[in-house]
Structures are given as structure tokens and as C-alpha cells.
Write an enzyme that holds these catalytic residues in place. Structure first.
Site, PDB file in Angstrom:
ATOM      1  N   VAL A 121       0.755  -5.357 -11.464  1.00  0.00           N
ATOM      2  CA  VAL A 121       1.321  -4.163 -12.104  1.00  0.00           C
ATOM      3  C   VAL A 121       2.619  -3.766 -11.396  1.00  0.00           C
ATOM      4  O   VAL A 121       3.063  -2.626 -11.494  1.00  0.00           O
ATOM      5  CB  VAL A 121       0.333  -2.969 -12.084  1.00  0.00           C
ATOM      6  CG1 VAL A 121      -0.820  -3.215 -13.047  1.00  0.00           C
ATOM      7  CG2 VAL A 121      -0.181  -2.690 -10.675  1.00  0.00           C
ATOM      8  N   ILE A 142       1.004   3.644  -5.279  1.00  0.00           N
ATOM      9  CA  ILE A 142       0.200   2.939  -6.277  1.00  0.00           C
ATOM     10  C   ILE A 142      -0.935   2.168  -5.617  1.00  0.00           C
ATOM     11  O   ILE A 142      -2.085   2.233  -6.056  1.00  0.00           O
ATOM     12  CB  ILE A 142       1.104   2.014  -7.133  1.00  0.00           C
ATOM     13  CG1 ILE A 142       2.042   2.875  -8.000  1.00  0.00           C
ATOM     14  CG2 ILE A 142       0.268   1.075  -7.999  1.00  0.00           C
ATOM     15  CD1 ILE A 142       3.157   2.107  -8.682  1.00  0.00           C
ATOM     16  N   GLU A 195      11.094 -10.451 -19.516  1.00  0.00           N
ATOM     17  CA  GLU A 195      10.479  -9.481 -20.422  1.00  0.00           C
ATOM     18  C   GLU A 195      11.429  -9.176 -21.574  1.00  0.00           C
ATOM     19  O   GLU A 195      12.633  -9.046 -21.332  1.00  0.00           O
ATOM     20  CB  GLU A 195      10.139  -8.196 -19.667  1.00  0.00           C
ATOM     21  CG  GLU A 195       9.092  -8.436 -18.583  1.00  0.00           C
ATOM     22  CD  GLU A 195       8.665  -7.184 -17.825  1.00  0.00           C
ATOM     23  OE1 GLU A 195       9.120  -6.079 -18.175  1.00  0.00           O
ATOM     24  OE2 GLU A 195       7.871  -7.314 -16.898  1.00  0.00           O
ATOM     25  N   ARG A 207       6.116  -6.132 -10.315  1.00  0.00           N
ATOM     26  CA  ARG A 207       7.221  -6.765 -11.027  1.00  0.00           C
ATOM     27  C   ARG A 207       6.923  -8.254 -11.152  1.00  0.00           C
ATOM     28  O   ARG A 207       6.356  -8.842 -10.219  1.00  0.00           O
ATOM     29  CB  ARG A 207       8.549  -6.588 -10.269  1.00  0.00           C
ATOM     30  CG  ARG A 207       9.077  -5.175 -10.218  1.00  0.00           C
ATOM     31  CD  ARG A 207       9.568  -4.669 -11.574  1.00  0.00           C
ATOM     32  NE  ARG A 207      10.066  -3.294 -11.467  1.00  0.00           N
ATOM     33  CZ  ARG A 207       9.426  -2.223 -11.943  1.00  0.00           C
ATOM     34  NH1 ARG A 207       8.265  -2.360 -12.576  1.00  0.00           N
ATOM     35  NH2 ARG A 207       9.956  -1.020 -11.803  1.00  0.00           N
ATOM     36  N   HIS A 266       4.079  -4.423 -20.238  1.00  0.00           N
ATOM     37  CA  HIS A 266       4.748  -3.560 -19.245  1.00  0.00           C
ATOM     38  C   HIS A 266       4.695  -2.079 -19.631  1.00  0.00           C
ATOM     39  O   HIS A 266       5.739  -1.437 -19.800  1.00  0.00           O
ATOM     40  CB  HIS A 266       6.213  -4.011 -19.033  1.00  0.00           C
ATOM     41  CG  HIS A 266       6.797  -3.462 -17.741  1.00  0.00           C
ATOM     42  ND1 HIS A 266       7.897  -3.989 -17.111  1.00  0.00           N
ATOM     43  CD2 HIS A 266       6.404  -2.415 -16.960  1.00  0.00           C
ATOM     44  CE1 HIS A 266       8.165  -3.297 -16.013  1.00  0.00           C
ATOM     45  NE2 HIS A 266       7.273  -2.343 -15.899  1.00  0.00           N
ATOM     46  N   LEU A 320       0.836  -1.207   0.000  1.00  0.00           N
ATOM     47  CA  LEU A 320       0.000   0.000   0.000  1.00  0.00           C
ATOM     48  C   LEU A 320       0.870   1.256   0.000  1.00  0.00           C
ATOM     49  O   LEU A 320       0.837   2.060   0.920  1.00  0.00           O
ATOM     50  CB  LEU A 320      -0.953  -0.020   1.209  1.00  0.00           C
ATOM     51  CG  LEU A 320      -2.191   0.851   1.087  1.00  0.00           C
ATOM     52  CD1 LEU A 320      -3.125   0.323   0.006  1.00  0.00           C
ATOM     53  CD2 LEU A 320      -2.940   0.925   2.409  1.00  0.00           C
ATOM     54  N   GLY A 321       1.666   1.399  -1.062  1.00  0.00           N
ATOM     55  CA  GLY A 321       2.407   2.648  -1.286  1.00  0.00           C
ATOM     56  C   GLY A 321       1.539   3.586  -2.119  1.00  0.00           C
ATOM     57  O   GLY A 321       0.312   3.490  -2.101  1.00  0.00           O
ATOM     58  N   ALA A 371       2.067  -0.157 -17.923  1.00  0.00           N
ATOM     59  CA  ALA A 371       1.160   0.431 -16.928  1.00  0.00           C
ATOM     60  C   ALA A 371       1.670   1.783 -16.441  1.00  0.00           C
ATOM     61  O   ALA A 371       0.886   2.648 -16.082  1.00  0.00           O
ATOM     62  CB  ALA A 371       1.002  -0.508 -15.726  1.00  0.00           C
TER      63      ALA A 371
END
Lengths: 321, 321
Positions: free
Chosen positions: A238, A163, A269, A240, A287, A160-161, A289
């Protein structure tokens, strides 16, 4: 020798690669941009200007080559262009006394938008629905089969940062009951914190992953967590690819022990085409987002601000190390 | 003769077609369901039981055949299974003194979810992004081109009923500045009402259509409105195809005078494959915004409640006429 035509007395800035320089798109006008990747021997070229270079700009998620850092004895700041900085080795920077800064919440809005786009696309069958119309199945087969929707679900947010909070604000608008888990309690946070990630997964049919990629989060979303989200559940990543045990995820999707996955990030990736070709119930996203026209403007502004601050001897913003 | 095996003294209910009966899925257990569509002469079959029938259940969007209504002299209630009732001719019901009820906001949440799913899928290129990964373009071409996102935009909502308000609540979570327009001011509404639909379209890069389908809304979203949303704009329609001048919409998409469209409803349904095959920048959805597992349960519950109320002589809920 490759050098920009700008004033040669201006401070020099190194970008880790051509793409970073292209994405900055002139945001560092007035600085001397060293384009070492254009030289036949990039490290040798860097060494010519090495003494002048105090700032290096890099993507946060792409591994930052240590030989670049080794070639710059006066390097004082690594500035990344994202919230994540998993491409950077903190130990090396700490050892050298080099600062690290990210762009704070510059792109947390677009990442959260993309997370909701992925969740809704999976639940409302946006890709299959479009295909249903375009292939004439609406006409030949009939109504699209009944699907579920997010406002009837419970959500969990891992991390819960900036983002995670942005995702939570959006979910509140949908009336979705939301909880979270992270390693440290947040006394000012009104959303309930689950006792553990496993407890969060058990209580949720939507699990959003928005924690940092780091050694301590590697494969945190393991087989047990995946199966706790369950046969009706959806995992949205969203953050890593490293945070998820991807083999276990694919296995659970194939065996119906996980309902759906919607992924912007992958263990490797670009995501290998063959690996995902016959995995059922996945929405794949390359990738992106973290970027939009507006977010990129904000990222450029913040990179410029920190590069200016550092050269002016002022404290940089969003300092990590 | 086709008649259910249920108690023949129970009140009889007519459903307009086999699909309505299938979707109800036993919600009217205890009533005698007349399956006139199974008879070689449905109207003749209905007439046998006509005196017993006081309630007819229909989809709101499918034209309700007037010969069904004509065959039922004691019909007192037409109950539709959606918010919309554009398939029903109000004049005929008023003339006969027949009540009309819908299911209120039973499915406004899922319609709003679907509207956001469509908007986000268009803006975040969810379909093209998935294709980019699956066809190996991520590997062969590189990063996905930069796109925009809804939290950087201004939205307009055409029609602020249950569905429009549900869309507005979701947009608030994204931090999207939102206005609306409808023919009548709503003094209790805190969202700003634009002076006209054209003014709303000019001020918005996202236009959500959530007004009823009716003669007075036919082609309300005309060429001028479409071009006011503009080259960077996106129109999302979860209402009825009739509200949009579809030829003008397709023309504007082809000529770049409208950026994108995301459509769950069409002038003609099922949407003809050839009509949409080479229209650029559209997300197509087979008119299923209104249904989900949860919404369908709620719709069935409300239909049952009103059928019970009507037979008990109590006032029905969500009465329209």
C-alpha cells in the site's frame, strides 16, 4: 483568461491539475483558485498572476511539473494531499527555499484498513469465493477448498511510520505476532525490529509494505526478499509500486516461489491490463487505499489549515522540507 | 459388510456422513470408524455394530438424521465439529440422555477473521476494485469512485460468545466503537450492551451477526432491524442464514434501504445462483468462515480429546447438553 469569480484581492492558490482542484471541492473557499489547465497556454496564464502565488497544492504521488514551479517566483509552499510526496523533487524545492508539507496521519487509518482488506481478501479467497457462489460451483463442485487465515500467521511491516503503526495496531487485534524493519531504530517502539529486511521477510508469512517511495527505497523488495516471504507467503503493498521489483514479483508468483500478492500500487499506473491478466494469486486494487469519505474530509481540513497558516505567516504543520 | 481394517476390539465411532470422516482425516486413528454410508442399507449395517457405538461425530450445521441416533441404543455422546449445533435436535438427545459437545472456541479466530474480511471487502470494494483494474476501467474511466471504510464507523455485534468477542477484539484494533446485544446481560463484559437489537441496529452502520442458529433466533434480523442499519449500513452474517429474514434483506438491498450485505451463510445452502444474481451490493461467501488449516487442526484435536475422554469415563470438554 480563466480566473475564478472570487474576490480578486484574495491570495491566489495554484493546484497542479484539474483533479486536485476537484478533490479539494471548495476546501479553499475564499482563495483565488488559478485554473491554469483550462488555458490554451497554462504557463503563460500562470505568469500573469505569478507574483500573487505563494502556495501550490498537488497530489503527493503524481510527478509535479518543474515548469509550474519555475513559473512562480514567489512560491513558498508546496502542500501535498497525502502522506507520500514522491512526486515532488526535494532538491528543486531546497534550492528555491520552498517549504514542503504533507497531511501527516490524516489518512493513515484508511490506508491501514485497506491493507488489512487486501490481506484478508487474499487469505480468505474473498474474490474466488464470491465467484464460487455466483457460478454455481458451490452447488456443482461442493465445499470451497481449505484456505489459511491471518490470525495463524506472523507479520512483518516494512516502514513503521503513521501507516505502519496503524497496520500494527490492527494486526494486534487479530493476535498476529508482528515485527518491523526500517533503516533507523525507534527506541520508543515496543514492536521488535528485525536485523534486516531480509531477516524480516524470512520470519514473516505476511509482509506489509508501508515505507515511503523514494530513490533509497527503489526495488528494496527484491527477488531475495520476495523469495524469503516464500511459497506460503503474501506480500501486501500500500506504499508505492517503485518499492517492489515488480518483474521479480510476477516471476515469483508464476513459479510458486511467492504464494500471493495483494497490491494497491504498481510500477506503472494505471496498471496495464495485459501485464496482470494471467498472473496467478493476485488481488489488484486501483491505488485508492489512501481515500475514504472521512479521510478526504480530514485531508481537505489539513490542506486548508496549512494554506491559512502559511498566508498568516505561521509555521505550517507536517512540514517535510 | 463394510468395516475398517483396524483392530476389531477397538471402540467403534460413527460419523454422520462421508464428508465428516474425510474432514477428520485420521484424527480418530485407533478407533474403529463405521462407514455406514458405504453400505446399501446404512441403518441395517449400523445395527450390526450398534451395541459397540457410544460416540457419533457430526457437522454442527448439517441436520443430524434421527434414524442414525435411533439405530444406536448405547450412544452416549454426539460430538459436533463446530461451535454451532443447530443441526442437532436437543430434545431428542435430552430424552435419550445423550450428551452433546461442540469444539468451543477452536475456530472462533478464523470466523472472526472471515467476518472482518467480508466487512472490509464490502467497504473497500475489493471485488469491484480488482475488476476495475482487470477490465481496464482504471485506464479508460479513471480513479475508482470514493468509498467509506470501517475505522470511520460504529459497529454492533449480535451475539457475544467466543466469535462475537473475537470480532470485538479485531474491531478494537481498527479503533471502531463497538456495542453488542444478546438476550442475557454479561456482567463481566466491558463492551456496552444495547437496550435491544433494534437499538443496536439504529446506532450501528456495521452489524455483525454471530449468535447461534436456533428456533429462538430465527429471523431475529427482520425488516425493522435491517432498515435500522440503513441505507449507509452493512450487515455481515457469519452465523446462520436462518437468523436473517433473507427476503426482507434482498428487498432492502434492491430498494436502497440497506447499503450492503456480506454473507457467508444463507437460508438455503448452497445459495441458489439465480436468487442472488441481480441483487446489488452483496459479497457472497460459500459458508467457509469456520475453517482454515490451523482451525481444522484444532477442531480435530478437540474431537479426538473428547472421544478419548468419553471412552475413558472422563468428563468431556465444551459440553452443551
Amino acid at each position: 483568461m480563466t480566473r475564478s469569480a472570487q474576490n480578486s484581492t484574495a491570495p491566489a492558490v495554484v493546484t497542479s491539475d484539474a483533479m486536485v482542484c476537484e478533490v479539494l471541492n471548495g476546501a479553499l473557499g475564499g482563495y483565488r483558485m488559478l485554473r491554469q489547465w483550462e488555458a490554451s497556454d497554462p504557463i503563460a496564464m500562470l505568469r500573469q498572476d505569478a507574483a500573487d502565488v505563494r502556495v501550490l497544492v498537488a497530489f503527493g504521488s503524481v510527478p509535479l511539473r518543474s515548469d509550474l514551479i519555475d513559473a512562480l517566483p514567489n512560491l513558498g509552499l508546496v502542500q501535498v494531499m497525502s502522506a507520500g510526496y514522491d512526486g515532488v523533487d526535494p532538491a528543486l524545492l531546497i534550492e528555491r527555499g520552498i517549504q514542503l508539507a504533507n497531511v501527516g496521519e490524516a489518512n493513515s487509518g484508511v490506508v491501514a484498513d485497506h491493507a488489512l482488506a487486501l490481506a484478508l481478501a487474499a487469505r480468505r479467497h474473498i474474490i474466488n469465493g464470491d465467484n464460487w457462489v455466483r457460478t454455481g460451483q458451490w452447488d456443482n463442485v461442493g465445499r470451497y477448498p481449505l484456505v489459511s487465515t491471518i490470525s495463524e500467521e506472523k507479520a512483518g511491516i516494512l516502514g513503521l511510520g503513521h501507516i505502519g503503526r496503524s497496520i500494527a495496531r490492527r494486526l494486534a487485534g487479530f493476535g498476529v505476532e508482528t515485527a518491523w524493519w526500517g533503516p533507523r531504530p525507534k527506541p520508543d517502539e515496543s514492536l521488535p525490529r528485525a536485523d534486516s529486511l531480509l531477516a524480516l521477510a524470512k520470519a514473516s508469512s505476511l509482509l506489509f509494505i508501508s515505507c515511503p517511495g523514494a530513490p533509497e527505497t527503489e526495488k528494496l523488495v527484491d527477488r531475495n526478499v520476495i523469495e524469503a516471504v516464500g511459497a506460503d507467503g503474501l506480500i501486501i503493498n500500500v506504499s508505492r509500486g517503485s518499492v517492489v521489483d515488480e518483474d521479480a514479483l510476477i516471476d515469483a508468483l508464476r513459479n510458486g516461489r511467492l504464494g500471493w500478492a495483494a497490491l494497491d500500487v504498481f510500477e506503472k499506473e494505471p496498471a496495464p491490463v495485459a501485464r496482470w491478466a494471467d498472473v496467478p494469486n493476485v488481488v489488484l486494487s486501483p491505488h485508492h487505499a489512501g481515500v475514504s469519505f472521512g479521510a478526504l474530509d480530514e485531508i481537505r481540513k489539513r490542506v486548508r489549515e496549512n494554506v491559512d497558516r502559511f498566508h498568516a505567516g505561521e509555521p505550517v504543520l507536517n512540514r517535510i522540507i
